[in-house]
Structure formats: C-alpha cells, structure tokens
Design a protein around this motif. Sequence first.
Motif, short mmCIF file in Angstrom:
data_model
loop_
_atom_site.label_atom_id
_atom_site.label_comp_id
_atom_site.label_asym_id
_atom_site.label_seq_id
_atom_site.Cartn_x
_atom_site.Cartn_y
_atom_site.Cartn_z
N MET A 194 0.84 -1.21 0.00
CA MET A 194 0.00 0.00 0.00
C MET A 194 0.87 1.25 0.00
O MET A 194 2.09 1.18 0.20
CB MET A 194 -0.90 0.01 1.24
N ASP A 195 0.22 2.39 -0.24
CA ASP A 195 0.91 3.66 -0.03
C ASP A 195 0.80 4.00 1.46
O ASP A 195 0.26 3.21 2.24
CB ASP A 195 0.34 4.77 -0.92
N MET A 196 1.30 5.15 1.85
CA MET A 196 1.28 5.50 3.27
C MET A 196 -0.06 6.10 3.65
O MET A 196 -0.16 7.25 4.06
CB MET A 196 2.45 6.43 3.60
N ASN A 197 -1.11 5.30 3.50
CA ASN A 197 -2.47 5.69 3.80
C ASN A 197 -2.82 5.21 5.20
O ASN A 197 -2.95 4.01 5.44
CB ASN A 197 -3.43 5.08 2.76
N THR A 198 -2.95 6.14 6.13
CA THR A 198 -3.16 5.77 7.54
C THR A 198 -4.43 4.97 7.74
O THR A 198 -4.45 3.99 8.49
CB THR A 198 -3.21 7.04 8.40
N ALA A 199 -5.50 5.36 7.05
CA ALA A 199 -6.78 4.67 7.23
C ALA A 199 -6.70 3.21 6.78
O ALA A 199 -7.15 2.30 7.49
CB ALA A 199 -7.88 5.40 6.46
N LEU A 246 6.64 -6.91 -2.89
CA LEU A 246 5.33 -6.47 -3.37
C LEU A 246 5.37 -5.01 -3.78
O LEU A 246 6.18 -4.23 -3.27
CB LEU A 246 4.28 -6.64 -2.27
N ASN A 247 4.49 -4.65 -4.71
CA ASN A 247 4.30 -3.24 -5.05
C ASN A 247 2.88 -3.06 -5.57
O ASN A 247 2.15 -4.03 -5.75
CB ASN A 247 5.33 -2.75 -6.08
N THR A 248 2.51 -1.82 -5.78
CA THR A 248 1.14 -1.52 -6.24
C THR A 248 1.12 -1.07 -7.70
O THR A 248 0.19 -0.42 -8.13
CB THR A 248 0.51 -0.42 -5.36
N SER A 249 2.16 -1.42 -8.46
CA SER A 249 2.28 -0.91 -9.83
C SER A 249 1.13 -1.35 -10.73
O SER A 249 0.63 -0.56 -11.54
CB SER A 249 3.63 -1.35 -10.44
N LEU A 288 7.36 1.57 -3.01
CA LEU A 288 8.51 2.44 -3.30
C LEU A 288 8.08 3.69 -4.05
O LEU A 288 8.50 4.81 -3.70
CB LEU A 288 9.55 1.65 -4.11
N PHE A 289 7.26 3.54 -5.08
CA PHE A 289 6.89 4.68 -5.92
C PHE A 289 6.27 5.80 -5.10
O PHE A 289 6.61 6.97 -5.28
CB PHE A 289 5.91 4.22 -7.01
N HIS A 290 5.36 5.46 -4.20
CA HIS A 290 4.66 6.49 -3.43
C HIS A 290 5.60 7.21 -2.46
O HIS A 290 5.50 8.43 -2.28
CB HIS A 290 3.50 5.87 -2.65
N VAL A 291 6.52 6.47 -1.85
CA VAL A 291 7.45 7.10 -0.91
C VAL A 291 8.40 8.03 -1.65
O VAL A 291 8.66 9.17 -1.22
CB VAL A 291 8.23 6.04 -0.11
N VAL A 292 8.93 7.57 -2.78
CA VAL A 292 9.87 8.39 -3.55
C VAL A 292 9.16 9.61 -4.14
O VAL A 292 9.72 10.71 -4.19
CB VAL A 292 10.55 7.55 -4.64
N ALA A 293 7.90 9.43 -4.58
CA ALA A 293 7.14 10.57 -5.09
C ALA A 293 6.92 11.61 -3.99
O ALA A 293 7.00 12.82 -4.23
CB ALA A 293 5.81 10.11 -5.65
N LYS A 294 6.66 11.13 -2.78
CA LYS A 294 6.48 12.03 -1.64
C LYS A 294 7.80 12.75 -1.32
O LYS A 294 7.81 13.95 -1.00
CB LYS A 294 6.01 11.22 -0.42
#
Length: 326
Positions: free
Chosen positions: A134-139, A285-288, A157-163
Amino acid sequence: MNANLSSLFWEGFTVDSFTHPAPDALLITLRPDPGFAPSCRRCGCRDCAVHDVSVRRIRERDLLHWRVTLLLPVRRLRCSRCGIATERISWLPERQRYTSSLATWVESLTRVAFRPFFTWLGPEGCAAIESVAMDMNTALDLEVRAQCPQAEVVYDLFHVVAKFGREVIDRVRVDQANQLRDNSKARKVIKRSRWLLLRNPENLPAGHEVKLAELLAANQPLNTVYVMKTALKELWYAPDKDVAQRRWNEWYRQSQESGIKALQQFADKLKGYVSGIIASATHRLNTSVLEGMNNRIKVIKRMAYGYRDNDYFFMKIKAAFPGKAR
C-alpha cells in the motif's frame, strides 16, 4: 456564520459571504482576518509584507447535503529571510486544493469502504494474508492491521519516492532559487529544473544528462537531496531485513547531518513507516499493477468527459480489463 465559528474552521480567515450556486452546493467566500498576521510557509516569520494575492477554489468537507467550496485569498509574502513565499495556512495542505478536514474525512470513509472486503474474506481468508502492499495511507493501514494482525504491511517504493520529490526536492529547489533572486539567469535555471530532478536518469530525454550533471555540480544542496533520493530507493532492494535496517540507519544518519531542514523533517516523518519499508526485503510487493489500472480508468473517464450512468462506466472498465475486473 459568525467570526468565531469561521476562525474555528479556517484559522486566519473569516467568512465574507456565501451563496448557493446549485441546490446541493454551498460557495463560501473567505477574507483574511485583520487580527491574524500571516506567516511565511517556510520559516514561520510573521514580520512579512504582502506581495500579491490570488484566489483559489478549495474543496471543504461536505456540510449536511451541501457540497462545500471555499473561495480562499492566498497571499504571497515578502519574507526578509526567504524572499517571496506563500503564506502558511494551518488547515490547507501545501499545494493542495482541499482542506485537511476533508482529507481526514475521506480517509475515514476509505477505511469503512475497505471493511466489506475483509468481511467477504471472512476470518479464515483474513488469517491467510501474509503481506499487503500500500501507499502510506493511515486509514488503510489501520484497517489492515485490525483485520489481519499477522500480515506485514509493505509500503510501495513509488509512493514514498514521489512524496520525497514533493516534500524535499521541490522544497530545496524553490529555496535555492529564492536565494538567487539577485542572479536572474541562475535562478531561472533552478526554477525550471523540476522534472530534471524528479525523473529517473534512464527516462531523461537525450542530452539532458549533461544538464542534470551541470546543475548538481553547481548546487550542493540539490546534489545532496538528489543523491539521497537514489539512496532511499536502495532500501527496497536490500537482500534481507538486516541489510535493509543498516541501510535505513545510514540513510537516516546522513539526512540528519545534511543540515537541510526539509530532508531532516521528511526523514523524521518516515521513521514511523520504517517497518513497512524493511518488510519489502522479505515480501517483494508493489502496487504498480493497481496504479496502472487506476490510470487507465482515469483516461477512460477523461476521454468521455465523465459518465452519467455508473453501470455503463463500470461496463467500460470491465471491458478494458478482461479477466481482472468483476
């Protein structure tokens, strides 16, 4: 709506007027509270003169049956430390068109929306899940941990690097450009370097590798955060958890020794998510695939300028992903 109530919702602003452009819509026009001094978004300084003002349309959380939109005057300030900088608005995330309260509300709805999936799986199905990307979605994070306490969460990885690109590289790039306001040519080069810094080197157009190398050689802070972005990616490619932990420890140490505030703050926030990053050494794992599907759906909707019939829209989605969408 009185001034005390509006300041409770929108600190620093009061309600100027409100209208109903449609039966289910509420448009609220805000104006700066004369008793509240605006502060620089970067350093927090309040001793600033107003440079200019632009009005933004901001989505707020729905009120009863009304879809609420704010007309918000956002000021750019002349800060003695940072130059021209946008004011800090406590309830408006940086570079976003929605309020913090709307973001929190949507996150809470997201958690409830995912719950039927776990109900459908049942206790046995939930117990069989070993890891979730997942991305860093708290919910979503909280819901997964509640329903599948044995599963390891893996942050994509993609979401963290984009952030990192938004919160660190963009911030440093703008700060460096503002320090060069007396050198218009050099300032323009840095201001226009956003995609040069955010793209992966292998995706740069021909000849841009030289431009990137020259930019990084000429600006140490930009070079530092660019190198730290590359090192951050290596956390996801560690052969095991011990190596991933050592890489994180070194990356965090370097971030704190860099002297770059945006990098230090990002690293401090990332500390709370380290276990989900290190878990990628065990669960690759990734969400690509999911992100690719989401982007395809956005294109389908955009090409049709939206759909009024949800059934037809979902039929188009199923047709685009045979064997996947149900």
